[in-house]
Motif scaffolding. Structure first.
Motif, mmCIF file in Angstrom:
data_model
loop_
_atom_site.group_PDB
_atom_site.id
_atom_site.type_symbol
_atom_site.label_atom_id
_atom_site.label_comp_id
_atom_site.label_asym_id
_atom_site.label_seq_id
_atom_site.Cartn_x
_atom_site.Cartn_y
_atom_site.Cartn_z
ATOM 1 N N TYR A 307 0.835 -1.198 0.000
ATOM 2 C CA TYR A 307 0.000 0.000 0.000
ATOM 3 C C TYR A 307 0.870 1.248 0.000
ATOM 4 O O TYR A 307 1.913 1.301 0.661
ATOM 5 N N SER A 308 0.426 2.262 -0.729
ATOM 6 C CA SER A 308 1.172 3.515 -0.804
ATOM 7 C C SER A 308 0.570 4.549 0.148
ATOM 8 O O SER A 308 -0.646 4.745 0.176
ATOM 9 N N ASN A 309 1.439 5.212 0.930
ATOM 10 C CA ASN A 309 0.990 6.286 1.820
ATOM 11 C C ASN A 309 1.455 7.653 1.333
ATOM 12 O O ASN A 309 1.421 8.637 2.072
ATOM 13 N N SER A 310 1.899 7.719 0.078
ATOM 14 C CA SER A 310 2.506 8.953 -0.427
ATOM 15 C C SER A 310 1.548 10.137 -0.428
ATOM 16 O O SER A 310 1.965 11.281 -0.218
ATOM 17 N N LYS A 311 0.266 9.890 -0.632
ATOM 18 C CA LYS A 311 -0.698 10.992 -0.694
ATOM 19 C C LYS A 311 -0.833 11.688 0.661
ATOM 20 O O LYS A 311 -0.809 12.920 0.736
ATOM 21 N N ILE A 312 -0.960 10.912 1.735
ATOM 22 C CA ILE A 312 -1.118 11.530 3.060
ATOM 23 C C ILE A 312 0.202 12.089 3.568
ATOM 24 O O ILE A 312 0.237 13.160 4.189
ATOM 25 N N VAL A 313 1.312 11.422 3.278
ATOM 26 C CA VAL A 313 2.620 11.893 3.729
ATOM 27 C C VAL A 313 2.931 13.272 3.136
ATOM 28 O O VAL A 313 3.571 14.109 3.779
ATOM 29 N N ALA A 314 2.438 13.512 1.929
ATOM 30 C CA ALA A 314 2.715 14.779 1.245
ATOM 31 C C ALA A 314 2.048 15.976 1.916
ATOM 32 O O ALA A 314 2.494 17.114 1.731
ATOM 33 N N VAL A 315 1.009 15.752 2.713
ATOM 34 C CA VAL A 315 0.283 16.881 3.314
ATOM 35 C C VAL A 315 0.469 16.989 4.830
ATOM 36 O O VAL A 315 0.164 18.027 5.419
ATOM 37 N N LYS A 319 5.602 13.047 10.981
ATOM 38 C CA LYS A 319 5.904 11.731 10.436
ATOM 39 C C LYS A 319 5.218 10.645 11.262
ATOM 40 O O LYS A 319 5.084 10.764 12.473
ATOM 41 N N PHE A 320 4.798 9.578 10.588
ATOM 42 C CA PHE A 320 4.227 8.447 11.288
ATOM 43 C C PHE A 320 5.320 7.714 12.069
ATOM 44 O O PHE A 320 6.471 7.654 11.635
ATOM 45 N N GLU A 321 4.917 7.156 13.203
ATOM 46 C CA GLU A 321 5.887 6.426 14.025
ATOM 47 C C GLU A 321 6.259 5.104 13.369
ATOM 48 O O GLU A 321 5.422 4.423 12.758
ATOM 49 N N SER A 322 7.509 4.721 13.505
ATOM 50 C CA SER A 322 7.997 3.450 12.992
ATOM 51 C C SER A 322 7.274 2.294 13.691
ATOM 52 O O SER A 322 7.161 2.273 14.922
ATOM 53 N N ILE A 323 6.804 1.338 12.912
ATOM 54 C CA ILE A 323 6.103 0.189 13.481
ATOM 55 C C ILE A 323 7.050 -0.673 14.305
ATOM 56 O O ILE A 323 6.681 -1.188 15.368
ATOM 57 N N GLN A 324 8.268 -0.818 13.866
ATOM 58 C CA GLN A 324 9.233 -1.617 14.616
ATOM 59 C C GLN A 324 9.499 -1.002 15.984
ATOM 60 O O GLN A 324 9.504 -1.699 17.007
ATOM 61 N N ILE A 325 9.710 0.302 16.022
ATOM 62 C CA ILE A 325 9.959 0.978 17.305
ATOM 63 C C ILE A 325 8.734 0.890 18.201
ATOM 64 O O ILE A 325 8.837 0.621 19.401
ATOM 65 N N TYR A 326 7.555 1.090 17.615
ATOM 66 C CA TYR A 326 6.312 1.054 18.391
ATOM 67 C C TYR A 326 6.087 -0.324 19.011
ATOM 68 O O TYR A 326 5.718 -0.444 20.176
#
Length: 332
Positions: A307-315, A319-326
């Motif tokens: 899945y692409s998150n490029s549309k939401i990241v652009a606005v 930044k979203f939190e890293s899943i590995q760190i979470y």
């Protein structure tokens, strides 16, 4: 005044917390008073017990129009988080009633009461199907009705159709399509609802994994993004909300390490889950139990769609939190 449906669920509860912390007026719907405890416990865990009392709770149901009319008085913004999540084919009627009919009721009331902006929580399950020449699922990927979909996916797609119909009729709408929504890894949680159920399975000992992957996002990031979009001037858009695409083996391993338990070492093959879901179906015919493995879940376990998150990241200004760190942090 903000109106929140599903305020006793994972996303709704965290959304209420962030709205209350921002000092905004909030009204939330509930069906059973006993379910308020989970949301109240979240406020306590975040040292915000005093803010819980600032929420105006109204007993209502998205499938009951008369109760909704009372809840909408004085409201300007609506966050529609309520939904039934089930992959049991026996729940098809309830999925359609709550997810499709319930959303239709919400947008119809919003039109009638002149709501300024409406945010709908959908799912990546309602996004389209990849064509042969495509590799990433985006907001523009077309839904192929001829391909098999779970009843849950169909109900969320149908709910979006109600949303966009209301948009055409004059309602300012925003739609978010989260991936798998993760709560904090905590041994003190009840691990009985939502994606946190997987934590319980991993903690109790998970011996196998499937070689599939999907998009993940933290519940805090979902709520934060919804608030940002509702404050923005953007309308008539849908956004895929994922932090990153993660394969199941890595995800289970991160959580297992955090909980201090053994990682699964056996990779289950597609033919094995094909047998398993049929056996599960047969057992529900002779025993009073709910389905635990449907055909749709079996297929998704081996799917490696990206899945692409490029549309939401652009606005977004964050930044979203890293899943590995979470997943690597265990919260008391």
């Amino acid at each position: 005044m903000n109106l929140v449906t599903g305020g006793t669920g994972l996303v709704g509860a965290h959304l209420l917390l962030q709205l209350a912390q921002n000092g905004e007026a909030v009204r939330a719907l509930y069906r059973n008073k006993s379910t308020l405890t989970k949301t109240e416990n979240l406020f306590k865990k975040k040292n915000a017990s005093g803010l819980f009392s600032s929420i105006e709770w109204v007993k209502s149901d998205v499938t009951d129009v008369s109760s909704l009319e009372l809840a909408f008085k004085g409201v300007t913004h609506v966050y529609h988080c309520a939904a039934l999540i089930s992959f049991d084919p026996k729940d098809e009627e309830q999925l359609r009633k709550i997810n499709i009919e319930g959303t239709a009721n919400m947008v119809n009331c919003s039109l009638a009461f002149g709501i300024q902006k409406f945010c709908h929580v959908s799912s990546i399950a309602a996004l389209g199907d990849l064509a042969k020449n495509e590799v990433l699922i985006t907001e523009e990927t077309e839904w192929n009705a001829e391909k098999p979909h779970s009843d849950y996916a169909i109900s969320k797609f149908g709910a979006e159709m109600e949303l966009w119909r209301a948009q055409q009729e004059g309602l300012n709408c925003i739609c978010v399509n989260p991936g798998v929504i993760l709560d904090e890894v905590s041994k003190k949680s009840d691990w009985t609802t939502g994606s946190s159920e997987i934590y319980k399975k991993i903690n109790n000992g998970m011996y196998f994994y499937a070689n599939g992957s999907t998009g993940f996002i933290t519940v805090e990031d979902v709520a934060k993004t919804m608030l940002f979009l509702m404050k923005s001037t953007v309308v008539g858009e849908r956004y895929t909300l994922i932090s990153q695409n993660v394969n199941y083996k890595d995800f289970i391993g991160w959580v297992a390490d955090a909980l201090g338990v053994k990682k699964p070492s056996f990779q289950v093959q597609p033919w094995m889950t094909e047998i398993a879901w049929r056996l599960d179906w047969f057992l529900t015919l002779i025993l009073p139990i709910k389905r635990s493995l449907s055909r749709a879940i079996s297929k998704s376990m081996h799917s490696r769609e990206q899945y692409s998150n490029s549309k939401i990241v652009a606005v977004l200004p964050f930044k979203f939190e890293s899943i590995q760190i979470y997943c690597s942090k265990v919260v008391d």
